[in-house]
Design an enzyme around this catalytic site. Structure first.
Site, PDB file in Angstrom:
ATOM      1  CG  ASP A 131       8.118   3.969  -3.755  1.00  8.30           C
ATOM      2  OD1 ASP A 131       6.872   4.103  -3.725  1.00  8.30           O
ATOM      3  OD2 ASP A 131       8.752   3.790  -4.811  1.00  8.30           O
ATOM      4  CG  HIS A 132       2.529   4.684   1.039  1.00 10.00           C
ATOM      5  ND1 HIS A 132       2.378   3.410   1.526  1.00 10.00           N
ATOM      6  CD2 HIS A 132       1.709   5.464   1.793  1.00 10.00           C
ATOM      7  CE1 HIS A 132       1.512   3.413   2.512  1.00 10.00           C
ATOM      8  NE2 HIS A 132       1.085   4.645   2.703  1.00 10.00           N
TER       9      HIS A 132
END
Length: 433
Positions: free
Chosen positions: A403-404
């Site tokens: 998850d950026h």
């Protein structure tokens, strides 16, 4: 009296009837199994809450039912005392769950929280909802009725994040007229648009199973909600597989299969301790990163019905023999659809190993609320340069999706480097019995 579907556990409010074990005219006893319900990838047995004779059944196999919905009617039998107890149980069930209207659509029955009104807190003793003085002052300043706010702390106590979540829910329900006008045609078009594939040739159809519907919904939610990136690499597992081959017979004598996934569980737990951000979750309501100090790792299991992810708890505290036994036990229960809903919850990281099937790198989807997932492909012999010499080495394709919003590329690269190194230099002492 009517028997209604009881509460199914945290986050679960509906399910699909798989099997009915009774018919009209049958005599049932309290705690006797009356039906099987498929919910959140698990199949659970629902027991009767009272004694009696079945006079009417309101559901059938394949029906989707919600908490509080009628399952069947029982004739009241026994003494006046047992009748009073039944009445009390009925009143308690009705106070906990409101029965959906007969003409209500499934979405209306399943999502009461999405209606215009929040559930109102009512205390039998006339007490106000539990909250600190500062929270009460904040609520007064903003004109918020605390009786309509869901408290997340013990005993329903309301804290600041609950106020934030309540405000966000109110905001999400408000749309400008222009937005509504633009959205309505698109929604209507998508609702009615259907392609007739049969006009080009023969087709066959089968309905999506309840499990496949859950998978489809969750994958869509995760895909849309999580801005993900996938980091690719390869790990040299030549020495690791030699260790596995050496100790596999001894593990079999102890009733366990020593597999690559067993090693991966241990290696991932060690690497997560070095990189705790990968063992976290994003609390969107509170705008906080929650780092867990426990290591519960989900393992994707391929079943005939679809992909299911049971969770192995406290991986860091278990030896390789215990992990191998538990992994095999959970995989067997999952394939037989005997896994419980609780065994599918609480994961902090997920491993998806496709090596037994084939293929190399792939891009696994992050299993929200986790922030990362590891995908393993099939290992293969490759010509690798070591110390200026070309040698055949068994290389394992790995893919780490993350998850950026929480993890940056540099963090992912460092995690991958340490993970690859751990596969390459696994300590044989950790395998010895």
């Amino acid at each position: 009296m009517d028997l209604k579907l009881p509460a199914l556990g945290e986050g679960a409010d509906s399910g699909t009837v798989v099997n009915l074990f009774v018919k009209e005219g049958d005599q049932v006893a309290k705690d006797q199994a009356i039906l099987e319900l498929e919910n959140e990838k698990a199949v659970a047995t629902i027991p009767a809450t009272a004694d009696g004779t079945v006079t009417k059944i309101f559901v059938k196999a394949g029906d989707k039912i919600s908490v509080g919905q009628r399952i069947l009617a029982l004739s009241e039998t026994g003494t006046a005392t047992s009748t009073a107890k039944a009445d009390k149980a009925k009143a308690g069930a009705e106070s906990k769950a409101v029965e959906p209207e007969p003409n209500a659509t499934p979405s209306e029955a399943e999502e009461p929280a999405e209606r215009d009104e929040e559930p109102k807190h009512e205390s039998k003793l006339g007490l106000e909802p539990a909250a600190a003085p500062s929270i009460r002052k904040l609520a007064r300043d903003f004109g918020i009725d605390l009786s309509r706010v869901r408290g997340s702390e013990r005993g329903g106590r309301i804290v600041l994040k609950d106020i934030r979540a309540y405000i966000q829910r109110l905001q999400s329900r408000v749309a400008t007229p222009a937005q509504s006008k633009e959205a309505a045609p698109a929604a209507a078009k998508s609702a009615v648009e259907q392609i007739d594939f049969a006009k080009w040739g023969p087709v066959s159809k089968k309905p999506l199973s309840p499990l496949r519907q859950v998978i489809a919904r969750r994958m869509s939610e995760n895909w849309n909600a999580v801005p993900r990136v996938t980091q690719f690499d390869e790990a040299d597992i030549t020495a690791l597989m030699e260790i596995r081959k050496k100790y596999a017979p001894a593990y079999e004598q102890k009733g366990a299969r020593l597999t690559l996934t067993s090693f991966a569980l241990k290696i991932v737990a060690q690497t997560l301790k070095k990189h705790p951000i990968f063992n976290s979750s994003l609390d969107e309501a509170g705008q906080e990163i929650v780092t867990k100090e426990y290591y519960h790792i989900g393992v994707a299991v391929d079943t005939e019905a679809g992909l299911i992810v049971p969770v192995i708890r406290d991986v860091d505290k278990k030896n390789l023999l215990d992990l191998s036994k538990e992994l095999e036990k959970l995989a067997k229960k999952t394939r037989e659809r005997k896994i419980s809903a609780e065994e599918l919850k609480g994961g902090t990281f997920t491993i998806s190993n496709q090596g037994g099937i084939g293929g190399a790198h792939f891009t696994p989807i992050v299993n929200k609320p986790e922030v990362a997932i590891l995908g393993l492909g099939r290992g293969g012999m490759k010509a690798v340069v070591r110390d200026s010499k070309i040698e055949p080495r068994l290389m394992l394709p790995i893919a780490i999706s993350y998850d950026h919003r929480v993890i940056d590329g540099g963090m992912a690269a460092r995690f991958a480097v340490d993970l690859v190194e751990a596969f390459k230099k696994f300590d044989e002492a950790g395998v010895k019995l």
